[in-house]
Design an enzyme around this catalytic site. Sequence first.
Site, PDB file in Angstrom:
ATOM      1  N   ASP A  34       0.731  -1.105   0.056  1.00 32.89           N
ATOM      2  CA  ASP A  34      -0.009   0.110   0.046  1.00 32.89           C
ATOM      3  C   ASP A  34       0.927   1.316  -0.007  1.00 32.89           C
ATOM      4  OD1 ASP A  34      -1.804   2.062   0.538  1.00 32.89           O
ATOM      5  OD2 ASP A  34      -3.275   0.372   1.247  1.00 32.89           O
ATOM      6  N   SER A  81      -6.872   4.413  -1.402  1.00 29.15           N
ATOM      7  CA  SER A  81      -6.897   2.845  -1.382  1.00 29.15           C
ATOM      8  C   SER A  81      -8.010   2.162  -1.611  1.00 29.15           C
ATOM      9  CB  SER A  81      -6.344   2.446  -0.021  1.00 29.15           C
ATOM     10  OG  SER A  81      -4.875   2.932   0.130  1.00 29.15           O
ATOM     11  N   THR A 134      -7.861  -1.676   1.883  1.00 28.64           N
ATOM     12  CA  THR A 134      -7.754  -2.692   0.926  1.00 28.64           C
ATOM     13  C   THR A 134      -8.234  -4.112   1.158  1.00 28.64           C
ATOM     14  OG1 THR A 134      -5.553  -1.394   0.699  1.00 28.64           O
ATOM     15  CG2 THR A 134      -5.334  -3.769  -0.317  1.00 28.64           C
ATOM     16  N   GLU A 252      -1.144  -8.095   2.206  1.00 30.82           N
ATOM     17  CA  GLU A 252      -0.968  -6.244   1.978  1.00 30.82           C
ATOM     18  C   GLU A 252       0.182  -5.666   3.028  1.00 30.82           C
ATOM     19  OE1 GLU A 252      -3.219  -2.167   1.845  1.00 30.82           O
ATOM     20  OE2 GLU A 252      -3.523  -3.547   3.311  1.00 30.82           O
ATOM     21  N   ASP A 257       2.137   2.907   3.249  1.00 25.29           N
ATOM     22  CA  ASP A 257       1.278   4.139   3.079  1.00 25.29           C
ATOM     23  C   ASP A 257       1.190   4.877   4.156  1.00 25.29           C
ATOM     24  OD1 ASP A 257      -0.821   5.508   1.518  1.00 25.29           O
ATOM     25  OD2 ASP A 257      -2.111   4.544   3.262  1.00 25.29           O
TER      26      ASP A 257
HETATM   27 ZN   LIG Z   1      -3.154   6.127   1.978  1.00 32.52          ZN
END
Ligand SMILES: [Zn+2]
Length: 438
Positions: A34, A81, A134, A252, A257
């Site tokens: 991510d 996302s 996600t 993930e 992120d």
């Molecule tokens: Zn983000």
Amino acid sequence: MKKSVIQALLLACCGIAATASARQPQNIIFLIGDGMGPAYTTAYRYYMAEETGDVSPTIFDDLLTGMAGTYPDDETRVTDSAASATALATGRKTYNGAIGIDRDHRHLPSLLSEAKSRGYTTGIVVTSQINHATPASFLAHNESRRNYDAIADDYLGEDGRSPVADLLLGGGTSYFIRPDNNLVKVFQQQGYQYLNQYQGLKQLTIPALGLFAPKGLAPALGSDHPHRLANMTAAALKALDQQAKPYVLMIEASQIDWCGHANDIACAMAEMDDFAHTMKLVKEYVDAKEDTLMVATADHSTGGLTLGKHGVYQWKGPALKKVSVMPEQIAQLLKESPEDLENIVQTHTGLTLTAVQRPIFLQALKDPDDTNVEQLAQLVKHLIDEATYTGWTTSGHDAIDVQIFAHGPQAEQFRGFMDNTQIGKKLISLLQPIPAGS
Ligand SMILES: [Zn+2]
């Protein structure tokens, strides 16, 4: 007889080339970093190199096959996302914030729901709460990613009786054990093993629900479990193999992120290291099994990360290895012992304050009762960025293309430039119908 020997015999006797490209994958492992734009994999390569030594390719470099565009279903070009995960999970574009639905709020079948209905075992392994955008896009349908409780409820399936995922590992007890509903109990009633300690992974059996934190897992940087994604993945693969049934697993590295949003390069490199370990172990697994396809990509890039700034031709990534804990923890230590400023900074970042920086820190620490830990953490991050020539342009996402990595049977289908929806579509097209009872 070994598969390679059979292939050689087929080729010798009958001219049949049972090559990797002709084979269909039994199992699919889909990995998502991510926020992991190309600057993150570049940064990780230089971060891993010795300060003055050679630069070696990383697992990301070894498996690179293409690039993907990530824009959502509107004119903004910058995706969140939820929209990009929905594209990767379902092969369809949607608006920012949407979980597994299109702009008309139609429910979209996902790689995991399609796999489940064909008899595959399905699973997710993440470092965020398991109902974050996600993973949610693979397992739920909701008009907003913010409806965390409703998304968690959706994990029990549309009729409330048949969850889409047989295996769920990550964080999120606050959403699954709530005053109004104890979803963990319902999962247990359906035969799911429940784990809330990493130690339990040693005895992981499917179906299982593992929640190891109230929300996201503790960050990798400064953690007792810096490779928690790799460890959860190893346990998941072992348990999936015991099933002797085809499976689809989504993994993930959720917090790359989060580090990007926080403009925190040391945090990002620690998360990248966990993801690199995960990619390595999945590649080794794919090499050993020969029947499993791994595809990895990012949903978007975060922070506008830049390696080099102020016109200086330099990026000092390896220095980041000396940052031993999260900047927020350093800030907390400074608040508790402001008189120890130089020592704390030196011990936890390897950096020495300059004549310009020292008064700024002293000013922030003037009144310990009034010290704002968040502001102090910003100063620590700024110090690290200046010392390493790391730049950021936003606290949000950016529209830059992301990379695609693939290995195993049909990996060549993920070569070149693709839209993120094509990745989802191709993965779904690789699912095989499985006869009942197999
Ligand atoms: Zn983000």
